[in-house]
Design an enzyme around this catalytic site. Structure first.
Site, PDB file in Angstrom:
ATOM      1  N   ILE A  65       2.089  -8.861  -6.238  1.00  0.00           N
ATOM      2  CA  ILE A  65       1.838  -7.993  -5.073  1.00  0.00           C
ATOM      3  C   ILE A  65       2.416  -8.685  -3.848  1.00  0.00           C
ATOM      4  O   ILE A  65       2.029  -9.818  -3.542  1.00  0.00           O
ATOM      5  CB  ILE A  65       0.331  -7.762  -4.826  1.00  0.00           C
ATOM      6  CG1 ILE A  65      -0.421  -7.422  -6.116  1.00  0.00           C
ATOM      7  CG2 ILE A  65       0.111  -6.665  -3.779  1.00  0.00           C
ATOM      8  CD1 ILE A  65      -1.932  -7.548  -5.980  1.00  0.00           C
ATOM      9  N   HIS A  66       3.344  -8.025  -3.145  1.00  0.00           N
ATOM     10  CA  HIS A  66       3.852  -8.644  -1.929  1.00  0.00           C
ATOM     11  C   HIS A  66       4.301  -7.650  -0.859  1.00  0.00           C
ATOM     12  O   HIS A  66       4.492  -8.021   0.292  1.00  0.00           O
ATOM     13  CB  HIS A  66       5.025  -9.569  -2.256  1.00  0.00           C
ATOM     14  CG  HIS A  66       6.334  -8.856  -2.404  1.00  0.00           C
ATOM     15  ND1 HIS A  66       6.674  -8.167  -3.539  1.00  0.00           N
ATOM     16  CD2 HIS A  66       7.376  -8.715  -1.541  1.00  0.00           C
ATOM     17  CE1 HIS A  66       7.871  -7.635  -3.378  1.00  0.00           C
ATOM     18  NE2 HIS A  66       8.324  -7.945  -2.186  1.00  0.00           N
ATOM     19  N   ARG A  67       4.475  -6.376  -1.198  1.00  0.00           N
ATOM     20  CA  ARG A  67       4.988  -5.409  -0.223  1.00  0.00           C
ATOM     21  C   ARG A  67       4.012  -5.231   0.929  1.00  0.00           C
ATOM     22  O   ARG A  67       2.794  -5.152   0.731  1.00  0.00           O
ATOM     23  CB  ARG A  67       5.216  -4.052  -0.880  1.00  0.00           C
ATOM     24  CG  ARG A  67       6.292  -4.035  -1.940  1.00  0.00           C
ATOM     25  CD  ARG A  67       7.661  -3.823  -1.349  1.00  0.00           C
ATOM     26  NE  ARG A  67       8.672  -3.778  -2.390  1.00  0.00           N
ATOM     27  CZ  ARG A  67       9.975  -3.732  -2.188  1.00  0.00           C
ATOM     28  NH1 ARG A  67      10.436  -3.716  -0.947  1.00  0.00           N
ATOM     29  NH2 ARG A  67      10.824  -3.715  -3.180  1.00  0.00           N
TER      30      ARG A  67
ATOM     31  N   ARG B 246       2.550 -14.149   1.556  1.00  0.00           N
ATOM     32  CA  ARG B 246       2.037 -13.067   2.405  1.00  0.00           C
ATOM     33  C   ARG B 246       0.699 -12.554   1.879  1.00  0.00           C
ATOM     34  O   ARG B 246      -0.246 -12.332   2.640  1.00  0.00           O
ATOM     35  CB  ARG B 246       3.037 -11.912   2.472  1.00  0.00           C
ATOM     36  CG  ARG B 246       2.499 -10.705   3.267  1.00  0.00           C
ATOM     37  CD  ARG B 246       3.345  -9.469   3.057  1.00  0.00           C
ATOM     38  NE  ARG B 246       4.593  -9.550   3.766  1.00  0.00           N
ATOM     39  CZ  ARG B 246       5.748  -9.047   3.335  1.00  0.00           C
ATOM     40  NH1 ARG B 246       5.797  -8.436   2.170  1.00  0.00           N
ATOM     41  NH2 ARG B 246       6.842  -9.147   4.054  1.00  0.00           N
TER      42      ARG B 246
END
Length: 378
Positions: free
Chosen positions: A227-229, A263
């Site tokens: 998960i990074h968006r 992030r």
């Protein structure tokens, strides 16, 4: 010919590797310099890729680091411009869809230096995604648009690009591109450089990576998640729902691995969310990630690159978004879009099945050669 490649983020280092290989074979015709903006700067997100992929050290490291989109892009513009004024390249190459991509393209076009965009023509048709803005703007200031698939070529055709080489078919490697009628900006179907990279490094990963043994994992007995968006990490409700889905999958008896992007890690600290029953890992290297992807039962991700790598390895993928730029993976049945609906995440992941055999859309693993062939002759 002097060519400058501008990179700054983990996916771009992977895309750069096949280009570097092809550039090295053409070193009598091309002087290739690398500029690293520093968008990703930890060892696990940056230097490890240069080490593992055998890339030469960047000729310039700009050290921009993290920040808001405006700050980061502005700092990159300023520092890239200084390098380009000094080096006076004949061509600048940018990769993918990050802030580094856009900053490199804008700085070059304002200095009237031709721009080549590797991985052009992708569209999610969601303008709320920063990556979509970066893609569209970069394509529209580029002189060479190197597309990974026929679908990407057609996206550009619909946007009014008419300089399409070879009718949008994969460029033959035994051709002289200047023999084809063309005009600028030039659209070329090269195939996908990420497929090149996988073919280059998958065997090396099998030999070197010991991540399964290190984590005591059995093949096809775990789920792999990333998960990074910004659309997911910057929205606590979406992030919480995705984590709930992952936790429920783990409680159903399928262990979930989550290599944590910086992030995402930062957002978890800020929101107080803590994944329960999920095995959280530090970011892993490219070679380790290939092994984890290849041996997963199912992959859950919001990453475009990971979606494709799942398809390359023929592993079912669950995409944590409402749309994808890699539509071919969905059409072939290997990828399912679920958004952030926890119930659907669990259902699709636990019921994931292999997709169908279909026409391979990503080329023959020689995209880097086609890119270099084109810029030499044109």
């Amino acid at each position: 010919m002097k060519v400058v490649s501008i990179v700054g983020a983990r996916p771009q280092f992977i895309k750069l590797a096949p280009i570097c290989r092809a550039m090295e074979r053409a070193k009598d015709a091309i002087l290739h310099l690398i500029v690293h903006t520093g968008q990703h700067y930890d060892y696990e997100m940056s230097q490890v890729f240069f080490d593992e992929l055998g890339l030469k050290a960047p000729d310039y490291h700009l050290g921009v680091g993290s920040g808001t989109h405006g700050y980061q892009t502005g700092e990159m513009l300023k520092r890239i411009e200084e390098v380009l004024v000094r080096e006076k390249p004949d061509l600048v190459m940018v990769y993918g869809d990050t802030n580094t991509t856009l900053a490199g393209a804008l700085a070059s076009s304002k200095l009237h230096i031709p721009v080549a965009h590797v991985e052009a023509g992708l569209r999610s048709f969601n303008r709320k995604m920063p990556e979509e803005i970066n893609r569209v703007l970069t394509d529209h200031v580029s002189d060479f648009l190197f597309c990974p698939t026929q679908n990407a070529v057609e996206n550009l055709r619909r946007e009014g690009f008419t300089g399409i080489l070879n009718g949008g078919k994969l460029l033959p490697l035994d051709c002289n591109p200047s023999d084809f009628p063309h005009h600028s900006p030039l659209v070329v179907n090269t195939g996908d450089v990420m497929y090149d990279a996988l073919l280059l490094y998958a065997e090396l990963a099998e030999k070197r990576a010991r991540i399964l043994e290190k984590l005591d994992l059995k093949p096809k007995a775990y789920a792999l998640a990333t998960i990074h968006r910004a659309e997911n990490t910057d929205n606590p409700e979406r992030l919480g729902a995705i984590l709930e889905g992952l936790e429920r999958i783990a409680r159903e008896g399928l262990p979930v691995l989550l290599p944590l992007h910086p992030r995402t890690q930062k957002r978890l600290r800020e929101t107080g969310l803590h994944p329960k029953d999920v095995r959280v890992l530090e970011p892993v290297s490219y070679l380790d990630m290939l092994i984890l992807e290849k041996n997963a039962r199912v992959i859950l991700t919001d990453s475009g690159g990971v979606q494709k790598e799942a398809f390359f390895f023929q592993v079912p993928c669950v995409t944590l978004r409402e749309e994808t730029e890699w539509v071919e993976t969905v059409e072939a049945g290997w990828n399912t879009l679920v958004g952030c609906d926890a119930e659907r995440i669990v259902q699709v992941a636990l019921e994931a099945r292999e997709g169908e055999e279909s026409i391979w859309p990503y080329g023959d693993g020689r995209a880097g050669e086609r890119v270099v062939l084109t810029i030499i002759y044109l």
